[in-house]
Design a protein around this motif. Structure first.
Motif, PDB file in Angstrom:
ATOM      1  N   MET A  99      39.338  46.516  28.766  1.00 46.73           N
ATOM      2  CA  MET A  99      40.026  45.448  29.473  1.00 46.73           C
ATOM      3  C   MET A  99      38.981  44.566  30.156  1.00 46.73           C
ATOM      4  SD  MET A  99      43.230  47.421  31.224  1.00 46.73           S
ATOM      5  CE  MET A  99      44.459  48.279  30.239  1.00 46.73           C
ATOM      6  N   ILE A 100      39.306  43.295  30.332  1.00 43.04           N
ATOM      7  CA  ILE A 100      38.386  42.370  30.977  1.00 43.04           C
ATOM      8  C   ILE A 100      38.634  42.408  32.483  1.00 43.04           C
ATOM      9  CG2 ILE A 100      37.583  39.986  31.084  1.00 43.04           C
ATOM     10  CD1 ILE A 100      37.118  41.452  28.396  1.00 43.04           C
ATOM     11  N   TYR A 101      37.650  42.873  33.230  1.00 40.53           N
ATOM     12  CA  TYR A 101      37.808  43.035  34.671  1.00 40.53           C
ATOM     13  C   TYR A 101      37.259  41.827  35.428  1.00 40.53           C
ATOM     14  CZ  TYR A 101      38.847  47.891  33.567  1.00 40.53           C
ATOM     15  OH  TYR A 101      39.405  49.030  33.051  1.00 40.53           O
ATOM     16  N   PHE A 102      37.827  41.587  36.610  1.00 45.38           N
ATOM     17  CA  PHE A 102      37.441  40.457  37.447  1.00 45.38           C
ATOM     18  C   PHE A 102      37.068  40.939  38.844  1.00 45.38           C
ATOM     19  CE2 PHE A 102      40.237  38.758  34.232  1.00 45.38           C
ATOM     20  CZ  PHE A 102      39.671  37.537  33.899  1.00 45.38           C
ATOM     21  N   ASP A 103      36.200  40.181  39.513  1.00 44.53           N
ATOM     22  CA  ASP A 103      35.884  40.457  40.911  1.00 44.53           C
ATOM     23  C   ASP A 103      37.062  40.062  41.797  1.00 44.53           C
ATOM     24  OD1 ASP A 103      33.278  41.403  40.488  1.00 44.53           O
ATOM     25  OD2 ASP A 103      32.500  39.359  40.369  1.00 44.53           O
ATOM     26  N   LEU A 104      37.121  40.652  42.978  1.00 47.76           N
ATOM     27  CA  LEU A 104      38.191  40.370  43.930  1.00 47.76           C
ATOM     28  C   LEU A 104      38.247  38.880  44.257  1.00 47.76           C
ATOM     29  CD1 LEU A 104      40.356  41.395  45.936  1.00 47.76           C
ATOM     30  CD2 LEU A 104      38.509  41.709  47.602  1.00 47.76           C
ATOM     31  N   ASP A 105      39.468  38.309  44.196  1.00 46.45           N
ATOM     32  CA  ASP A 105      39.726  36.909  44.564  1.00 46.45           C
ATOM     33  C   ASP A 105      39.056  35.894  43.640  1.00 46.45           C
ATOM     34  OD1 ASP A 105      41.471  37.300  46.635  1.00 46.45           O
ATOM     35  OD2 ASP A 105      39.936  37.286  48.184  1.00 46.45           O
ATOM     36  N   ARG A 110      32.967  37.485  34.287  1.00 45.88           N
ATOM     37  CA  ARG A 110      31.755  38.211  34.626  1.00 45.88           C
ATOM     38  C   ARG A 110      30.899  38.418  33.377  1.00 45.88           C
ATOM     39  NH1 ARG A 110      34.047  43.116  38.388  1.00 45.88           N
ATOM     40  NH2 ARG A 110      33.007  44.289  36.756  1.00 45.88           N
ATOM     41  N   ARG A 111      29.601  38.631  33.579  1.00 47.56           N
ATOM     42  CA  ARG A 111      28.703  38.773  32.432  1.00 47.56           C
ATOM     43  C   ARG A 111      29.079  39.954  31.555  1.00 47.56           C
ATOM     44  NH1 ARG A 111      23.033  37.418  35.573  1.00 47.56           N
ATOM     45  NH2 ARG A 111      23.216  35.144  35.483  1.00 47.56           N
ATOM     46  N   GLU A 112      29.414  41.095  32.182  1.00 42.90           N
ATOM     47  CA  GLU A 112      29.797  42.246  31.374  1.00 42.90           C
ATOM     48  C   GLU A 112      31.142  42.026  30.696  1.00 42.90           C
ATOM     49  OE1 GLU A 112      30.427  43.643  35.735  1.00 42.90           O
ATOM     50  OE2 GLU A 112      29.276  42.129  34.632  1.00 42.90           O
ATOM     51  N   ALA A 113      32.005  41.197  31.331  1.00 42.39           N
ATOM     52  CA  ALA A 113      33.281  40.854  30.704  1.00 42.39           C
ATOM     53  C   ALA A 113      33.052  39.963  29.490  1.00 42.39           C
ATOM     54  CB  ALA A 113      34.193  40.160  31.711  1.00 42.39           C
ATOM     55  N   ALA A 114      32.089  39.055  29.584  1.00 45.86           N
ATOM     56  CA  ALA A 114      31.767  38.182  28.453  1.00 45.86           C
ATOM     57  C   ALA A 114      31.304  38.997  27.253  1.00 45.86           C
ATOM     58  CB  ALA A 114      30.704  37.167  28.854  1.00 45.86           C
ATOM     59  N   LEU A 115      30.636  40.110  27.519  1.00 49.60           N
ATOM     60  CA  LEU A 115      30.184  40.975  26.430  1.00 49.60           C
ATOM     61  C   LEU A 115      31.377  41.522  25.655  1.00 49.60           C
ATOM     62  CD1 LEU A 115      27.594  42.169  25.216  1.00 49.60           C
ATOM     63  CD2 LEU A 115      27.888  44.131  26.719  1.00 49.60           C
ATOM     64  N   ASP A 116      32.436  41.912  26.371  1.00 57.17           N
ATOM     65  CA  ASP A 116      33.640  42.396  25.701  1.00 57.17           C
ATOM     66  C   ASP A 116      34.413  41.254  25.047  1.00 57.17           C
ATOM     67  OD1 ASP A 116      33.555  45.178  25.977  1.00 57.17           O
ATOM     68  OD2 ASP A 116      34.180  45.059  28.057  1.00 57.17           O
ATOM     69  N   LEU A 117      34.415  40.079  25.665  1.00 64.01           N
ATOM     70  CA  LEU A 117      35.078  38.934  25.048  1.00 64.01           C
ATOM     71  C   LEU A 117      34.400  38.545  23.737  1.00 64.01           C
ATOM     72  CD1 LEU A 117      36.011  36.612  28.058  1.00 64.01           C
ATOM     73  CD2 LEU A 117      37.558  37.801  26.504  1.00 64.01           C
ATOM     74  N   GLU A 118      33.103  38.791  23.631  1.00 64.96           N
ATOM     75  CA  GLU A 118      32.405  38.548  22.365  1.00 64.96           C
ATOM     76  C   GLU A 118      32.999  39.420  21.260  1.00 64.96           C
ATOM     77  OE1 GLU A 118      29.853  36.822  21.082  1.00 64.96           O
ATOM     78  OE2 GLU A 118      29.108  35.680  22.784  1.00 64.96           O
ATOM     79  N   LYS A 119      33.388  40.643  21.600  1.00 64.80           N
ATOM     80  CA  LYS A 119      34.008  41.531  20.610  1.00 64.80           C
ATOM     81  C   LYS A 119      35.346  40.960  20.157  1.00 64.80           C
ATOM     82  CE  LYS A 119      32.232  45.689  22.917  1.00 64.80           C
ATOM     83  NZ  LYS A 119      32.650  46.953  23.544  1.00 64.80           N
ATOM     84  N   CYS A 192      43.326  52.856  48.860  1.00 66.99           N
ATOM     85  CA  CYS A 192      42.675  53.137  47.580  1.00 66.99           C
ATOM     86  C   CYS A 192      41.204  52.730  47.655  1.00 66.99           C
ATOM     87  CB  CYS A 192      43.345  52.355  46.448  1.00 66.99           C
ATOM     88  SG  CYS A 192      45.007  52.937  46.032  1.00 66.99           S
ATOM     89  N   THR A 193      40.414  53.295  46.768  1.00 67.19           N
ATOM     90  CA  THR A 193      39.005  52.914  46.685  1.00 67.19           C
ATOM     91  C   THR A 193      38.883  51.586  45.951  1.00 67.19           C
ATOM     92  OG1 THR A 193      38.641  54.004  44.557  1.00 67.19           O
ATOM     93  CG2 THR A 193      38.381  55.355  46.553  1.00 67.19           C
ATOM     94  N   GLU A 194      37.709  50.960  46.064  1.00 59.96           N
ATOM     95  CA  GLU A 194      37.471  49.702  45.358  1.00 59.96           C
ATOM     96  C   GLU A 194      37.566  49.898  43.847  1.00 59.96           C
ATOM     97  OE1 GLU A 194      37.065  45.944  44.416  1.00 59.96           O
ATOM     98  OE2 GLU A 194      37.290  46.675  46.474  1.00 59.96           O
ATOM     99  N   ASP A 195      37.070  51.026  43.351  1.00 58.85           N
ATOM    100  CA  ASP A 195      37.145  51.297  41.912  1.00 58.85           C
ATOM    101  C   ASP A 195      38.594  51.398  41.447  1.00 58.85           C
ATOM    102  OD1 ASP A 195      34.421  51.265  41.613  1.00 58.85           O
ATOM    103  OD2 ASP A 195      34.186  53.445  41.693  1.00 58.85           O
ATOM    104  N   GLU A 196      39.447  52.003  42.267  1.00 62.05           N
ATOM    105  CA  GLU A 196      40.863  52.117  41.907  1.00 62.05           C
ATOM    106  C   GLU A 196      41.528  50.745  41.888  1.00 62.05           C
ATOM    107  OE1 GLU A 196      42.252  56.512  43.452  1.00 62.05           O
ATOM    108  OE2 GLU A 196      41.845  54.976  44.968  1.00 62.05           O
ATOM    109  N   HIS A 197      41.212  49.902  42.865  1.00 59.68           N
ATOM    110  CA  HIS A 197      41.768  48.547  42.876  1.00 59.68           C
ATOM    111  C   HIS A 197      41.290  47.751  41.662  1.00 59.68           C
ATOM    112  CE1 HIS A 197      44.019  48.415  46.575  1.00 59.68           C
ATOM    113  NE2 HIS A 197      42.994  48.826  47.306  1.00 59.68           N
ATOM    114  N   GLN A 198      40.032  47.931  41.279  1.00 56.21           N
ATOM    115  CA  GLN A 198      39.486  47.156  40.168  1.00 56.21           C
ATOM    116  C   GLN A 198      40.214  47.443  38.862  1.00 56.21           C
ATOM    117  OE1 GLN A 198      35.302  45.962  39.688  1.00 56.21           O
ATOM    118  NE2 GLN A 198      35.267  47.311  37.904  1.00 56.21           N
ATOM    119  N   LEU A 199      40.727  48.652  38.698  1.00 56.79           N
ATOM    120  CA  LEU A 199      41.467  48.979  37.479  1.00 56.79           C
ATOM    121  C   LEU A 199      42.673  48.071  37.286  1.00 56.79           C
ATOM    122  CD1 LEU A 199      41.381  52.885  37.582  1.00 56.79           C
ATOM    123  CD2 LEU A 199      40.094  51.379  36.054  1.00 56.79           C
TER     124      LEU A 199
END
Length: 210
Positions: A99-105, A110-119, A192-199
């Motif tokens: 899944m393509i993840y985003f920073d809060l707000d 994100r650069r790592e998200a762009a890597l998955d969007l390339e796929k 919740c933790t930040e990692d849990e929110h990021q999911l």
């Protein structure tokens, strides 16, 4: 590059080289013997992504040797796709796409998200009649109205990235769902933790046509 099951050489496979921060440096294809080569710097870390139709995309991290003039060998074995997709399927489940993840707000890619969007871009180019519905989600923090707008912006941002990289906009639809489809317990007032929110801050890619 080879087939993981048979050891067969895989020529004409796409190879992409990224630095440690997921900035694209170079691309190429394997030759008739399955070989590829990039000019790199000794001691640095790179990410290599290999893609070929009918195979799962694979990513590997490699640290370039400081000795032997930096010559570093990275053999890659690709695995055949294990499932056939149909309308309604999540593209990521069959093609090894996260899944393509985003920073809060935020709704920038994100650069790592762009890597998955390339796929995803590769899959769409290899399947020119495929269409996708991009479903964007937020975590439960902030108001429902704000999160709905934020998720719409994230869906638009994801679509715009794909269009800017060569996909016809008529093949893409999208909608923001705000915090209405959380994947865990992290609703309003739940600690919740930040990692849990990021999911929950994610975009999904549902096939609407093949």
């Amino acid at each position: 590059m080879t087939d993981m099951a048979t050891g067969k050489i895989l020529p004409d496979s796409k190879i992409s080289l990224f630095d440690s921060k997921y900035n694209l440096i170079n691309t190429g294809v394997t030759d008739a013997k399955g070989n590829y080569a990039f000019v790199v710097e000794c001691g640095k870390t790179y990410n290599v992504r290999a893609a070929k139709p009918e195979y799962l995309t694979k990513e590997l991290k490699v640290v370039i040797a400081k000795e032997n003039n930096g010559r570093t060998k990275l053999d890659i074995a690709l695995e055949k796709e294990k499932c056939l997709v149909t309308v309604g399927d999540d593209l990521g489940k069959c093609f090894g796409i996260k899944m393509i993840y985003f920073d809060l707000d935020k709704y920038n890619i994100r650069r790592e998200a762009a890597l998955d969007l390339e796929k995803i871009l590769d899959v769409l180019k290899e399947n020119p009649t495929m269409k996708l519905d991009i479903r964007s989600h937020t975590d439960s923090r902030a108001s429902h109205k704000y999160n709905e707008k934020l998720s719409d912006n994230r869906a638009k941002s994801t679509i715009n990235w794909l269009v800017q990289n060569g996909i016809d906009q008529s093949r893409l639809t999208g909608k923001g769902y705000g915090e209405t489809q959380l994947v865990n317990k992290c609703a309003d007032d739940v600690k919740c933790t930040e990692d849990e929110h990021q999911l929950n801050r994610r975009s999904e890619f549902i096939i609407t046509a093949l």
